[in-house]
Design an enzyme around this catalytic site. Structure first.
Site, mmCIF file in Angstrom:
data_model
loop_
_atom_site.group_PDB
_atom_site.id
_atom_site.type_symbol
_atom_site.label_atom_id
_atom_site.label_comp_id
_atom_site.label_asym_id
_atom_site.label_seq_id
_atom_site.Cartn_x
_atom_site.Cartn_y
_atom_site.Cartn_z
ATOM 1 C CD GLU A 72 43.327 -45.419 59.837
ATOM 2 O OE1 GLU A 72 42.728 -44.493 60.376
ATOM 3 O OE2 GLU A 72 44.260 -45.244 59.023
ATOM 4 C CG HIS A 101 21.138 -50.685 67.042
ATOM 5 N ND1 HIS A 101 20.793 -51.341 65.879
ATOM 6 C CD2 HIS A 101 20.487 -51.324 68.048
ATOM 7 C CE1 HIS A 101 19.958 -52.327 66.165
ATOM 8 N NE2 HIS A 101 19.762 -52.342 67.477
ATOM 9 C CB SER A 131 49.395 -35.580 59.327
ATOM 10 O OG SER A 131 49.211 -34.685 58.250
ATOM 11 C CE LYS A 161 44.773 -36.672 62.169
ATOM 12 N NZ LYS A 161 44.570 -36.818 60.714
#
Length: 501
Positions: A295, A161, A282, A288
């Site tokens: 992804e 969870h 970025s 970043k």
């Protein structure tokens, strides 16, 4: 000039389709992927026709020579994809007829239909795609095993969870995906067996009166057997649906791994860091470091899921027999293999270069209440409490500890005895060493000796077995590849012996 479309297939129809309609009908863009397979299937078919006495040796030589020139043009990028042709089958036949004449070239297709022709092309291509992808899958599995060998004692939190659950080691996490991916390999391996069957010779749907030899073309193309029933041979695409369904399951595993890496590479977790070569930056935020490769693995999972739904939708309402809808199965099939193959390659690279922050994971373990279950089990075993009694009192202990901000490692034996009296309404004498052992991570892992648990010795045993398993799977894959390669070498030998260049 190449002959116009209706010269070969449109004798029944007198009107020509417009350029837009012709382009709409054409599958040439998708067919580029099966040019070699179409040539192989046609050459095997025509060698069989010669052996059956249906065409002469001279005619076979002319046909094979023309087909090999098409192959050469294709490999050298000179095969023009003219959308006047509905598909690669018509284009190749038109090229042969244009070159050697319809009297001889027109015999190329004897005893065959485009229906069994495209089915054999798909199966020839699919079996190679399965073998190629299976190799990439084994590469990723091998990398995970290799990384796990360095982390059999690297403490980490295990989650349910998305909450702290129990203490484990990073290697056990990796082996859990090794096992899932091995199951994916086995599913694809089983699928290969059903795909590696020849539909050639089924003709349009009901066989042919031409005295062909289906077993011979099956042998020449290296198939393991026939799709015997001619209706089934041209109607079914379950082999494609099955394959993509297995690729969808594979991608679900790759997506879950990717999600873990995305989450664990955040500043809040900091358990891992992707190599620079597998990260992006970025355009505006100089600080970043984005895990864009993993992804995209999550994103490409949607491509494969979509392909599976597309295939299921295409086949669900068709009448028995070949329908033109089946032409559209090729695009989703290729897209699925491309998405899965690139995802496997990227993840193998990600794990080869992954920085695992062992100290950060250990710190998270030290701050966690995850040892609570081990304390409850210790009370059950050493104090003869029922597990439910132990569960209740440890639950109360954790509640008080969270309220006071006290980690389990700082709990005193007196606190535990007080809570025993409060919860159970009786005194329970506890050994100070019990509490110390029960919340010490290394002691916890040492006591977890159930099969498959994260005890370092148990983890090392699992790693050793998985290493052997990878070796055995590579051997099986190599044997299948070699068998197909040898069959194709024999076919090409037959072609060279008969062809007239």
């Amino acid at each position: 000039m190449l002959p116009v479309v209706e010269d070969l297939y449109r004798a029944r129809l007198k009107g020509r389709p417009s350029s837009k309609t012709a382009a709409f009908l054409s599958s040439l863009v998708d067919d580029v992927r099966i040019v070699e397979e179409d040539l192989d299937g046609t050459e095997a078919h025509d060698i069989m026709l010669f052996e059956q006495g249906i065409i002469s040796e001279r005619e076979l030589a002319s046909i094979l020579g023309a087909l090999e020139r098409v192959r050469r043009d294709c490999r050298e990028g000179r095969l023009a994809l003219d959308t006047r042709f509905e598909d690669i089958h018509e284009l190749i036949e038109a090229r042969v007829v244009d070159e050697i004449g319809i009297e001889v070239g027109g015999k190329l297709h004897t005893g065959r239909s485009r229906n069994d022709q495209v089915a054999v092309d798909l199966r020839l291509s699919l079996r190679n795609e399965i073998l190629g992808l299976s190799g990439k899958l084994l590469d990723l599995i091998a990398v995970l095993v290799e990384v796990s060998e360095r982390h059999s004692e690297s403490l980490m939190l295990l989650y349910t969870h998305t909450q702290h659950a129990q203490i484990g080691v990073f290697a056990q996490y990796l082996i859990s995906y090794v096992d899932a991916l091995v199951r994916d390999f086995e599913r694809l391996s089983d699928c290969f067996v059903r795909a590696n069957l020849s539909p050639l010779g089924a003709s349009a749907i009901g066989g042919t009166s031409i005295p062909i030899d289906r077993e011979r073309t099956c042998e020449l193309l290296g198939f393991e057997g026939l799709v015997e029933n001619s209706i089934d041979a041209v109607s079914s695409r379950d082999f494609a649906v099955e394959t993509v369904s297995h690729l969808a399951t594979l991608m679900s595993h790759l997506s879950r791994i990717s999600e873990d890496l995305v989450l664990w590479s955040t500043s809040e977790f900091g358990y891992v860091e992707l190599g620079d070569e597998f990260s992006s930056t970025s355009s505006v935020m100089p600080h970043k470091k984005n895990p864009c490769t993993v992804e995209l693995v999550r994103g490409k999972t949607g491509i494969v899921y979509g392909a599976l739904v597309s295939l299921l939708t295409m086949v669900k309402g068709l009448t028995t027999g070949y329908n033109r809808d089946l032409q559209e199965t090729k695009g989703p099939l290729w897209a699925s293999f491309d998405a899965a193959g690139s995802s496997l390659e990227v993840l193998a690279g990600v794990f080869r270069t992954l920085e695992v922050r062992v100290d950060r994971m250990r710190s998270a373990v030290a701050e966690s209440y995850a040892p609570a279950v081990d304390l409850a089990e210790a009370l059950t075993q050493e104090c003869r409490l029922s597990f439910r009694e132990a569960h209740r009192l440890v639950g109360e202990l954790v509640h008080e500890s969270v309220q006071s901000g006290t980690p389990l490692s700082e709990i005193q034996i007196g606190d535990l005895e007080r809570i025993c009296k409060k919860v159970l309404d009786r005194d329970v004498k506890l050994s100070p060493s019990l509490l110390k052992r029960a919340v010490d991570p290394e002691s916890i892992l040492d006591k977890r000796r159930s099969r498959g648990a994260p005890n370092p010795r148990e983890v090392k045993r699992m790693i050793s077995l998985r290493r052997k398993s990878v070796k055995a799977l590579r051997t099986r894959l190599s044997e299948r590849k070699l068998k197909i390669e040898k069959a194709r070498e024999r076919l090409m030998t037959e072609v060279s012996e008969h062809a007239k260049e």
